[in-house]
Design a protein around this motif. Structure first.
Motif, short mmCIF file in Angstrom:
data_model
loop_
_atom_site.label_atom_id
_atom_site.label_comp_id
_atom_site.label_asym_id
_atom_site.label_seq_id
_atom_site.Cartn_x
_atom_site.Cartn_y
_atom_site.Cartn_z
N TYR A 120 0.84 -1.20 0.00
CA TYR A 120 0.00 0.00 0.00
C TYR A 120 0.88 1.25 0.00
O TYR A 120 0.65 2.18 -0.78
N GLU A 121 1.88 1.28 0.88
CA GLU A 121 2.75 2.46 0.96
C GLU A 121 3.51 2.69 -0.35
O GLU A 121 3.68 3.82 -0.79
N ILE A 122 3.95 1.62 -0.99
CA ILE A 122 4.65 1.74 -2.27
C ILE A 122 3.73 2.36 -3.32
O ILE A 122 4.10 3.33 -4.00
N PHE A 123 2.53 1.82 -3.45
CA PHE A 123 1.62 2.33 -4.48
C PHE A 123 1.16 3.75 -4.17
O PHE A 123 1.03 4.58 -5.08
N LYS A 124 0.91 4.07 -2.92
CA LYS A 124 0.51 5.44 -2.57
C LYS A 124 1.66 6.42 -2.80
O LYS A 124 1.45 7.57 -3.19
N SER A 125 2.89 5.99 -2.58
CA SER A 125 4.06 6.82 -2.87
C SER A 125 4.16 7.09 -4.36
O SER A 125 4.44 8.22 -4.79
N LEU A 126 3.92 6.06 -5.16
CA LEU A 126 3.94 6.21 -6.61
C LEU A 126 2.83 7.16 -7.06
O LEU A 126 3.06 8.05 -7.88
N GLU A 127 1.64 6.98 -6.49
CA GLU A 127 0.52 7.86 -6.83
C GLU A 127 0.85 9.32 -6.48
O GLU A 127 0.52 10.24 -7.23
N LYS A 128 1.52 9.52 -5.38
CA LYS A 128 1.89 10.87 -4.93
C LYS A 128 2.98 11.48 -5.80
O LYS A 128 3.19 12.68 -5.81
N VAL B 95 -0.17 0.22 -17.49
CA VAL B 95 -0.15 1.59 -18.01
C VAL B 95 -1.22 1.71 -19.10
O VAL B 95 -1.35 0.83 -19.95
N SER B 96 -1.97 2.80 -19.05
CA SER B 96 -3.03 3.03 -20.03
C SER B 96 -2.44 3.27 -21.43
O SER B 96 -1.23 3.45 -21.58
N SER B 97 -3.30 3.30 -22.42
CA SER B 97 -2.86 3.45 -23.81
C SER B 97 -2.29 4.84 -24.11
O SER B 97 -1.63 5.03 -25.12
N ASN B 98 -2.52 5.81 -23.21
CA ASN B 98 -1.93 7.14 -23.41
C ASN B 98 -0.85 7.45 -22.37
O ASN B 98 -0.31 8.56 -22.34
N THR C 163 -2.62 7.15 -17.11
CA THR C 163 -3.26 6.47 -15.99
C THR C 163 -2.61 5.11 -15.78
O THR C 163 -2.26 4.43 -16.74
N VAL C 164 -2.44 4.73 -14.51
CA VAL C 164 -1.89 3.42 -14.19
C VAL C 164 -2.78 2.71 -13.18
O VAL C 164 -3.43 3.34 -12.36
N THR C 165 -2.80 1.40 -13.28
CA THR C 165 -3.52 0.55 -12.35
C THR C 165 -2.51 -0.29 -11.59
O THR C 165 -1.73 -1.03 -12.20
N PRO C 166 -2.46 -0.17 -10.26
CA PRO C 166 -1.53 -0.98 -9.46
C PRO C 166 -1.88 -2.47 -9.55
O PRO C 166 -3.05 -2.85 -9.45
N VAL C 167 -0.86 -3.31 -9.76
CA VAL C 167 -1.06 -4.75 -9.87
C VAL C 167 -0.02 -5.49 -9.03
O VAL C 167 1.05 -4.96 -8.74
N LEU D 151 -1.25 9.94 -13.36
CA LEU D 151 0.10 10.41 -13.05
C LEU D 151 0.23 11.90 -13.37
O LEU D 151 -0.39 12.40 -14.32
N ALA D 152 1.05 12.59 -12.61
CA ALA D 152 1.32 14.01 -12.88
C ALA D 152 2.05 14.16 -14.22
O ALA D 152 1.79 15.09 -14.98
N THR D 153 2.95 13.23 -14.51
CA THR D 153 3.68 13.20 -15.77
C THR D 153 3.45 11.84 -16.42
O THR D 153 3.69 10.81 -15.77
N PRO D 154 2.97 11.81 -17.66
CA PRO D 154 2.71 10.51 -18.31
C PRO D 154 3.96 9.63 -18.38
O PRO D 154 5.09 10.13 -18.42
N MET D 155 3.75 8.33 -18.40
CA MET D 155 4.83 7.37 -18.57
C MET D 155 5.43 7.52 -19.96
O MET D 155 4.76 7.97 -20.89
#
Length: 149
Positions: free
Chosen positions: A40-48, A82-85, A88-92, A111-115
């Motif tokens: 949870y902490e890893i994914f929330k850090s990534l989201e942040k 990772v989404s097609s653009n 947006t990312v979905t944690p897995v 994401l603030a900056t796209p992948m």
């Protein structure tokens, strides 16, 4: 105490601890890779938008002066779809067999900056994105500030 209260209380505790941070260091022990709240902490850090790194600590002698073998890298077991653009990312989470399953504690986020384009429409292991060091082998005492930067 938060863990005894509820999952929501623990999530609030972690989210509050991440406030005003720009980097998250995951200390990797024997079973870190499978701990729910570490994930949870890893994914929330990534989201942040935090920078992430892992540090193996098992080669540090314990109270009993023993050294344990390195635990598995949690970034190998976690990833993002990772989404097609690339926005947006979905944690897995990897199931250990052949499948990546959506994380039940963290929803998809923007994401603030796209992948980078090479990741679009793919599932990417976090180990492909973030470094992991060993406190002893990589001389964490002298190098930790460089790892953060």
């Amino acid at each position: 105490e938060a863990q005894k209260t509820s999952d929501l209380a623990l999530k609030r505790l972690i989210n509050g601890a991440l406030a005003r941070t720009t980097a998250t260091c995951i200390l990797i022990g024997s079973n870190t890779f499978k701990r729910r709240w570490v994930k949870y902490e890893i994914f929330k850090s990534l989201e942040k938008g935090n920078g992430l790194l892992g540090v193996h600590i098992n080669k540090i002698k314990g109270k009993d002066q023993q050294i344990k073998s390195l635990g598995q890298n949690p970034f190998e077991w976690l990833g993002i779809k990772v989404s097609s653009n690339g926005k947006t990312v979905t944690p897995v989470e990897y199931d250990g067999w052949f499948s990546w399953n959506n994380c039940t504690d963290v929803a998809a986020f923007t994401l603030a900056t796209p992948m980078a384009y090479k990741f679009w429409s793919k599932t990417v292991k976090l180990s492909d994105l973030f470094p992991v060091y060993c406190w002893i082998d990589d001389d964490g005492y002298n190098n930790f500030s460089n790892w953060i930067n």
